[in-house]
Every structure is written in structure tokens, then in C-alpha cells.
Design a protein around this motif. Sequence first.
Motif, short mmCIF file in Angstrom:
data_model
loop_
_atom_site.label_atom_id
_atom_site.label_comp_id
_atom_site.label_asym_id
_atom_site.label_seq_id
_atom_site.Cartn_x
_atom_site.Cartn_y
_atom_site.Cartn_z
N LEU A 98 0.84 -1.19 0.00
CA LEU A 98 0.00 0.00 0.00
C LEU A 98 0.88 1.25 0.00
N GLN A 99 0.55 2.19 -0.86
CA GLN A 99 1.33 3.42 -0.97
C GLN A 99 0.39 4.62 -0.86
N VAL A 100 0.63 5.46 0.14
CA VAL A 100 -0.07 6.73 0.27
C VAL A 100 0.85 7.78 -0.34
N ALA A 101 0.45 8.34 -1.47
CA ALA A 101 1.37 9.20 -2.21
C ALA A 101 0.62 9.96 -3.30
N VAL A 102 1.29 10.96 -3.83
CA VAL A 102 0.90 11.54 -5.11
C VAL A 102 1.82 10.90 -6.14
N PRO A 103 1.30 10.08 -7.04
CA PRO A 103 2.17 9.33 -7.95
C PRO A 103 3.13 10.22 -8.72
N PHE A 104 4.38 9.77 -8.81
CA PHE A 104 5.42 10.39 -9.62
C PHE A 104 5.76 11.82 -9.18
N THR A 105 5.48 12.17 -7.93
CA THR A 105 5.56 13.57 -7.51
C THR A 105 6.30 13.68 -6.18
N ASN A 137 -5.42 -8.01 4.97
CA ASN A 137 -5.21 -8.55 3.63
C ASN A 137 -3.83 -9.18 3.45
N GLY A 138 -3.09 -9.31 4.54
CA GLY A 138 -1.79 -9.97 4.48
C GLY A 138 -0.77 -9.24 3.63
N LEU A 139 -0.83 -7.90 3.59
CA LEU A 139 0.11 -7.12 2.79
C LEU A 139 1.38 -6.84 3.58
N SER A 140 2.49 -6.72 2.87
CA SER A 140 3.79 -6.58 3.53
C SER A 140 3.98 -5.25 4.23
N SER A 141 3.33 -4.18 3.71
CA SER A 141 3.73 -2.86 4.18
C SER A 141 2.77 -1.77 3.72
N VAL A 142 2.83 -0.64 4.44
CA VAL A 142 2.16 0.60 4.05
C VAL A 142 3.20 1.70 4.09
N HIS A 143 3.23 2.56 3.06
CA HIS A 143 4.22 3.62 2.97
C HIS A 143 3.50 4.95 2.72
N ILE A 144 3.82 5.95 3.51
CA ILE A 144 3.25 7.30 3.35
C ILE A 144 4.43 8.21 3.00
N THR A 145 4.54 8.57 1.74
CA THR A 145 5.75 9.26 1.28
C THR A 145 5.51 10.74 1.04
N ALA A 325 24.65 25.46 -5.34
CA ALA A 325 25.34 26.66 -5.80
C ALA A 325 24.37 27.71 -6.33
N ARG A 326 23.14 27.32 -6.61
CA ARG A 326 22.14 28.23 -7.15
C ARG A 326 21.15 28.70 -6.10
N GLY A 327 21.53 28.52 -4.82
CA GLY A 327 20.74 29.07 -3.72
C GLY A 327 19.69 28.15 -3.16
N TYR A 328 19.66 26.90 -3.62
CA TYR A 328 18.71 25.92 -3.11
C TYR A 328 19.41 25.13 -2.00
N LEU A 329 18.90 25.25 -0.79
CA LEU A 329 19.56 24.66 0.36
C LEU A 329 18.91 23.33 0.76
N PRO A 330 19.67 22.43 1.40
CA PRO A 330 19.13 21.12 1.78
C PRO A 330 18.12 21.24 2.92
N VAL A 331 17.04 20.49 2.81
CA VAL A 331 16.02 20.42 3.84
C VAL A 331 15.59 18.96 3.99
N PRO A 332 15.08 18.58 5.16
CA PRO A 332 14.61 17.20 5.32
C PRO A 332 13.25 16.99 4.68
N VAL A 333 13.03 15.79 4.17
CA VAL A 333 11.70 15.35 3.73
C VAL A 333 11.39 14.05 4.47
N TRP A 334 10.10 13.80 4.66
CA TRP A 334 9.68 12.75 5.59
C TRP A 334 8.82 11.70 4.92
N SER A 335 8.88 10.51 5.47
CA SER A 335 7.95 9.44 5.10
C SER A 335 7.66 8.58 6.32
N LEU A 336 6.56 7.84 6.25
CA LEU A 336 6.14 6.93 7.32
C LEU A 336 5.95 5.53 6.73
#
Length: 378
Positions: A98-105, A137-145, A325-336
Motif C-alpha cells: 500500500l502506498q499513500v502518495a501523489v504518484p510520480f511527484t 489482507n496480508g500485505l507486507s507494508s504501508v508507505h506514506i511518502t 550553488a544556485r541558492g537551493y539549500l538542503p532540507v529534510p523530507v519525511w515518510s512513514l
Amino acid sequence: MEISLVEAVGAIPARDWDACAGGDNPFTTHRFLTALERSGSVGEGTGWLPRPMVLREGGEVLGVVPLYLKLHSQGEYIFDHAWADAFERAGGSYYPKLQVAVPFTPATGPRLLLRPGQDARGRQALLQGLQAVAEQNGLSSVHITFCTAEEAASAPAPWLSRIGEQFHWENRNYAAYDDFLAALSSRKRKALRKERQAAQGFGGRILHLTGKALRPEHWDAFWTFYQDIGARKWGRPYLTRAFFDEIHATMAEDILLVLAERDGRYVAGALNFIGRDTLYGRYWGAVEDHPFLHFELCYHQAIDFAIAKGLSRVEAGAQGEHKLARGYLPVPVWSLHHLPEAGFRQAVSDYLQREREAVSEDIEALQDLGPFRRDQAI
């Protein structure tokens, strides 16, 4: 409170879905998710089978979840291929999951979508519902990305949180691009000016297209760009040509298409989506090679637009330390992640603890390497 699954976001009235999703993030809207369905970008034959979850009380829709039954781990950007390999080598069946997500995004946003006033109670009900569906339903996992930090922090055990990294640009009340440049070190400032001058000297003009200015020929050109970059990076593009017709019809005001035109021909382009306070860069492609044009269309033009429109940030998608180098700085992103099998869950939990430490250290180190003057660094 009752929870059910339906076979498509399109089976849920748009007014009910959007009352839960709100209007801040374009990707969780009914119009975006149904564009994926109607265009055949998700559904039978894609490995993304829509099974959105609905939370009701007294017949009223209180919450919804963009939920998919996944038959592979493609198009997710927070990847679990190693987990799948380990689970199957141990004798399990990792797919479907099971995947909780916006596909390809790969864009952060709420994933447990709730009407105002339902946050705490509704969030726990939806998390419990996701666990129940997987376990019954005997599924292996759920992912919220690409969930929000608040969603990640509030999820109780047995949910596991995972941290990743992206590069975002923040608008510090700049009135113009030169104000942003003034916040950089002298060397970086000169480098970006030189880069933009070279890119803009490609022999044509750069267009910003949104709303009624978008026309079918623009999408024909962009489809060529998208197929080219998709084939070179991923093997096959995820989105169908019909998807771009769908968003043209329903989301034109949410779109910024940046095109480079040379001698009457579109030679490169970058597709962005406009949120309430954020510009989201999604796809880029080109049929001609010009120095620095990629950086100009994807990053510098996005900054120009964000400043002009008073947007708070630009999220330029997955990957890319070249964005620093173009002013975009690293930030954390989360999943469950919920893994019902206890031994597997413990092994992944141990791995995630080490990964969180490593990613946090990397973000801190890269922050120090950013292009900003010391008195401007965050």
C-alpha cells in the motif's frame, strides 16, 4: 466513524475531496489526481491501482487519503527496493503493498487529508485504518511518502519515520533577483551572473506561460521534451500524453510552463505547478543542447517567478547537489512506514536510525557549503 476504500478518486465528489485537501497544494487536489486516472497514467497496467480511503461520520466525508495498491516500487522517489529484496529473500511477498502518495511527484504535502477541526482524531483513525487494511489482507507494508513533518511526528508506534533530503529555495522577502544575488558571497554572485548571461545567450527567447496563454502546441512541444528526458533517466515516461491535455483543461491556472524558443521552434522547457505559497518544479527536457539552459529554465526562472508573485519558496524536485550553488539549500523530507511483520520491522527500524543520523549530518554539512554570505546563512 467509518472507513472504506473506493476504486478511484474520481468516485468521490470533488467538493468532498477538496474540502479535506484544502487549496494549498496543487498535487492533492481532486483535479490533479483524477487527471492521472482519466489519462491512464495510473490504473490497470501501470502498477499503480487507485484505492483511495474515505473516512465518514454520519454520512459526512471527514477525511480522504490518496492510497494506491502498488505492484512495484517505481515512481516513488523515496525508494524501498532494498527492503523488497530483503523481504523476498527471506521468503515473503513484498508486492502488492500500500502506498499513500501523489504518484510520480516528490513534493511534500499533507497525505492524511482532513476537514478543518478533524486533525488529531481523524489522523489517528486514518492511520489505524491503513494498518487494518494491510494486516487483514496480508500485505507486507504501508508507505506514506513525502508527508508533512507534523504527520511524521504525530504517528504512533508501530509506524516508522524516515528522513530524506531535497534542495529548496527560500524567498527572504526579495524584491528582485538582484536582491537574492546580493545575499550571496562575491564569488558565487559573479558565477551565477555569468551562468545566466551564457544561458540567456542561446539565441532565442524565454517564455512564461500560464492560464489562458497555454495552448495545445505548447503541450506538443513539452511532450517531446518529457519523452526525451524520461527515456534517458528512467527507461520510460510515467505520464501519458493525455495527462497533459487533462491538466490543460482543469489546471491551467495552477501551471507555469517555461519554454525556450529559438528560430520559431521550442527547444527546451520546464513544467512547474503553482501552490498557494510555493512553486513546484516537476519536469524538464530539451531537443537542443545549450550551455546552462537547464539551470536557467529550471532554477533561475523559477526564482524570478517566485519573487515576482511573492511566493515563499521553490521546491525543485528530487536529487541534485548542483542546486546548492544556485541558492537551493538542503532540507529534510519525511515518510512513514508500517511493516506488520515484527522481525522485518525491527531490522528496518535499526537501519532507519542509522540513516536518519547520516542524513541529518549531511544536511548540516551542506548548509555550511551554501553560496550565501556568512551574515546571510541560516
